[in-house]
Every structure is written in C-alpha cells, then in structure tokens.
Design an enzyme around this catalytic site. Sequence first.
Site, PDB file in Angstrom:
ATOM      1  N   LYS A 127       7.220  54.753 -38.781  1.00 13.47           N
ATOM      2  CA  LYS A 127       6.197  53.895 -38.163  1.00 13.47           C
ATOM      3  C   LYS A 127       4.811  54.420 -38.523  1.00 13.47           C
ATOM      4  O   LYS A 127       4.601  55.635 -38.585  1.00 13.47           O
ATOM      5  CB  LYS A 127       6.400  53.880 -36.639  1.00 13.47           C
ATOM      6  CG  LYS A 127       5.537  52.857 -35.904  1.00 13.47           C
ATOM      7  CD  LYS A 127       5.886  52.810 -34.419  1.00 13.47           C
ATOM      8  CE  LYS A 127       5.035  51.794 -33.674  1.00 13.47           C
ATOM      9  NZ  LYS A 127       5.366  51.694 -32.240  1.00 13.47           N
ATOM     10  N   SER A 160       6.298  47.108 -30.200  1.00 13.30           N
ATOM     11  CA  SER A 160       5.395  47.242 -31.319  1.00 13.30           C
ATOM     12  C   SER A 160       6.061  47.800 -32.585  1.00 13.30           C
ATOM     13  O   SER A 160       5.511  47.632 -33.665  1.00 13.30           O
ATOM     14  CB  SER A 160       4.222  48.144 -30.928  1.00 13.30           C
ATOM     15  OG  SER A 160       4.674  49.469 -30.706  1.00 13.30           O
ATOM     16  N   SER A 179       8.630  49.633 -26.887  1.00 10.04           N
ATOM     17  CA  SER A 179       8.303  49.365 -28.295  1.00 10.04           C
ATOM     18  C   SER A 179       9.360  49.795 -29.310  1.00 10.04           C
ATOM     19  O   SER A 179       9.268  49.431 -30.477  1.00 10.04           O
ATOM     20  CB  SER A 179       6.970  50.023 -28.664  1.00 10.04           C
ATOM     21  OG  SER A 179       5.912  49.249 -28.188  1.00 10.04           O
TER      22      SER A 179
END
Lengths: 497, 108
Positions: A91, A166, A190
Amino acid sequence: MKIDLKTLTIQKAHEALQKGDFTSVQLTQAYLDEIKAKNKDVNAYLEVFADAIEQANEADKRITESKKVKSSNTDKGTDFPLLCGIPSGIKDNILIQGRIASAASKLLENYHATYDATVIAKLKAESAVFLGRLNMDEFAMGGSTENSAYGVTKNPYDLSRVAGGSSGGSAAAVAMQGALFTLGSDTGGSIRQPASFCGVVGLKPTYGAVSRYGVMAMGSSLDQIGPIANTVTDCEIIFKAIKGKDIKDGTTIDESTYDTNSRIHANAMKNTNKKMVIGVPRDFLKGDGIDSAVLKSFNEALETFKAKGYEVCDISLPNISYSLMVYYVLMPAEVSSNMARFDGVKYGLHKDGATVIEDYFESRKAGLGKEVIRRILLGTYVLSSGYYDAYYNRANAVRQMITDDFLKAFESVDIIATPTAPSTAFKIGEKTNDPVAMYLEDIFTVTANLTGLPAISIPCGYKEEMKGKLPIGLQLTARHGDEQALFIAGKDFLGEV
Amino acid sequence: MNEYSHPVTLLCMITLQELDSLATLARIKLTDADKSSLIKEFDSILSYVDQLKKVDVSLDTDGRVGAVRNVTRSDEVVKISASDREGLLNEAPDREGDFIAVKKMIEQ
C-alpha cells in the site's frame, strides 16, 4: 511452464521454489504479466517497480545458496524463509527506502521515502519481492478508493464497481492475481472492507501487534497494518512475519501484554477437540441498512460453523450502535493532528504564497483532496474549545464503554461474528456525494479499531447480480492478542488444512 | 430510527465564521464553493454524531485502548548518517547548504 496463480498459496509457492518447479524470477514474471494485462482496467497499482525481476533474481540466489548448504549438511540444514522470492504489493502509505510513497495524494507525488518501514525491513529480511505500490484513498481516508488522486481502483469482479477502501488497491491486486499477498493499513475497516468486496482474506491485527514505524499515521489510536491474501493460512504466515515489538513504535506489544487465557483456551481446545463458541450481536443486525443477500450469506455461514461443531449463540453489546459515531469523532480529531505535519516546508508539495504562513495555506490547498480537508476541519472542530467535552471527551468515554462490552462478551464466547460490510461492492460514484452514506460502510468494522481487538474478513458467499456475482465477507473478531482463534476458525470455515 | 439511517436536520449547526476560523486554524485555504458544500456536509455529519449526546456517560476515561500504554523513548540525541541526513534534506522543497530554506519570517 504456466504457473496456476489462481490456486497458488505461499506454502505451495515455497515448496515449488524449493523443488525447483519454478524460480522466483518466473513467478514474479507471471505476476507482472497479469498486472500488465489487467491493471489498466483495475488500477490497483500506482507504480510497478522496474527492478522487480532484479529483486526476484536476488531471492533466487538466496534459494540456490540455501540448497547448497542444505545438501552439504547431513542435518536438516538451513532453509530459506517462507516469504523468500514471494511477490507482494505494498500500500502506498508504507515506506520503502528510495521509492516514492505518495499515499495516493498530490501532496506527496514526488516524495521519496528515506527509510524502510519496520514491516518492509522484515519482509526484506526474508527476501520477499516487491512488485509495486498500491492505490488507496488519499492518506487512507475513504471506503472506496475513489478519494485517490490517481483515479479509482475498480473491482475485478465488476469494473463498474468500487474495490472498497481505503486499501482498495491491496485487495484488488490479490483478487486479480496481481500479487500473492499485499500489505494494507486499517483504521476503521480499510483492510477488511475491501477484502470483503474483492472476495479475499484480510486481517486487522490486535492494536500494537504490528509496528507502524514508517507508515503514514492517520488515526494513531486506531491504525494497524495487516495482510491481504487468498487464504487464511497465507494471512497467518504474513502476520507472523511482520508482527512483534519494535523499539521504534512505542505502541507495539509483546507476547506477554495480554493475558494468555485465550491461548490456554486454544491449547485446551486442541487437546479435547472442543470447538470454540461464536457470539452474534443479533440486535445490531436488525437495521434496514443491511443488504438481505449479505444477511442470508451471514446466517448460512453460522450454520456452516454449527455443522462443524462450533457453538453459536446470541450476545448483547449494549453500546455497539454508537461505534460509528464515536469513530467519526475520534478519527477526524486524530487526523487533524497527524495531518498538521504536511506544511510544504520539510517535504512534499510546496506552493508559494506571499508569506510563510500563506505558503502553508497554498500548499495544503493544492496538495490535499476534498475528503482529507473535510476530516481535518471536522477534527479541528471537535477538538476546539467549547466542543471538546461534548465531542472528543464524550466519544472517548463511550469508546471505553464499547470496549468493556466486548471484553464482557469475551468472558463467554471466543469469537464474535458479523458481516464485514452491510453491502457488497457498490457502483463507482454511488456514494461520493453523501459522506455519511459512505461512512456507514464502516459500521461493522470500526469496532475492532475502537477496541483494539483483532478481526479478519473471510469470503463467505456471493450475491448474484445481472452482470455476475459479487463477493460477501464474514468478519470474525477475537480477544486481544488472540489472532490464533481467527486463524483456526477461518481455516475451519474455508476448509483449509 | 435505527442505527443505519441518519436524520435530516433543518438546523444549521456550523456558521460561516466558525468554518473560516477552523480553516485558519488548520491552515487550509477554502473557496466559497468549498465552504458552501462543507457547511452542508458538516450538518449531516454532526447531526449523525450528535446522537452520542444521548449516551449516559458516567465513566471516567483515561484514553486507554485495551491494555496498551504509550511508552516514551529515552531522551537522547540519535545520530544519523551523513547520507541519511542528505536524503532527508533532499526531500525539502528548498534548501541552502545543510539548511531547509523558508521565507523570511522576522523583520529586522
């Protein structure tokens, strides 16, 4: 040879590397081919690292070396680590030295990390391969990856829908066979919600279990890093590789932090073959905001557990309905503090104003997206004098009440089950104009962040749609420090041995 | 009402002056269009979280999460290598030698 990425697991890949069925270079190339074919549609990767093959080559050298040592040794010899040569995606809010880490923001478009996050250092020590950096909502704020400054990540099951967020890029990358595992971060769901939307497994560990050194802070009392992968077993392997106390993150815990009741229980269970007890907060699942297909799949999952010998019972969590409200006070408050560091002076985007102060205003306005600005201002509001007691202090007190409810429930159950999200993946643009509708996506996931408890999302079924099927996720929550309970139940449920 | 719905409020809970003051505190420039949509969004978010006011809070909180406590590091200067320092300085938008350059702040 053609490697079957769909059914590949870390253990299988490790054995294949050991036997020489394929090399890390070949495996990495197989993932790069998938990324090349699919990423232009899905937009999971913001950048594919040009040196991925080179990294794989280094891993192959280590594998060859360990085989030499092994064959020259009559003993078992040294083995190469499980994650050696395994291709992963990271990420974009986790720092890898020398590489861009933008948090999907314009503000950090050209920011190069100057050091490795602890989780990255741990993966590097095992010679894992980093394929690239993954799309996300800007600074991890959002539930759909629509807040990325670099375009939305689309759901591999249906490109007109979101991948969740997210960590949308992290979930979509695994779902499209664009990495064997990925890392995400989870502040209010997330990791788990996108895992649910993309039909993969995602773990949010106990607060403090994994070091956050080198990860961009969002809500510091809530944030955790965790793995996303195809199987529970893979998530367990990665969790064990990245967890542990870290002097660079004062909030990290060690094995002794939490009492070992749950571990004792797990051991007793192994000996007596007694299955765990699963509690269901039934009152919390009665709202009309929950998709009937999700609820049906959830109830079927409970039946599956019963059939496997688990005891399922209803539990009461009296204050759980306040979780999301508490979260949307505390999280923005922490966001507004953490985001204060981005001033256009030390690093990141700089826009000139007439004075130093105006430089701040111009730089932050130019670099930050709508949702980030909304949360900074909301956090500034709830922390401002006159509102502090009504919002921040009250929310903190209710947070403790919710935590106490969970701890009390865990006196009689081992696991608490809910759906991961109230719906399946929604259409791109469907919720962008209604922040509260978007926030409601987190209704089942925020509790684990507020309480610090570990939680996992595992695929439990599909909803049939006109254009095909959409995955549904089941969320299991366990006692502090008892990820093992999640792994045992998750593997049981998915039939992993 | 259940926990999944959010009430529509007719009250305007945050004023334009308040919003301006928050934006100043947070060092964010807002356009008039930003402000009008933010006021609406604040209303909807605040009316949602306002339900917290219904909770009977009799409990003292010390801000703990589970059994976790913050740990402070030792109060010592940590030396970094010249190359790390160079890397950090290189990320600054503007530098002069070993300093990060900013606009003049103090009048003579």
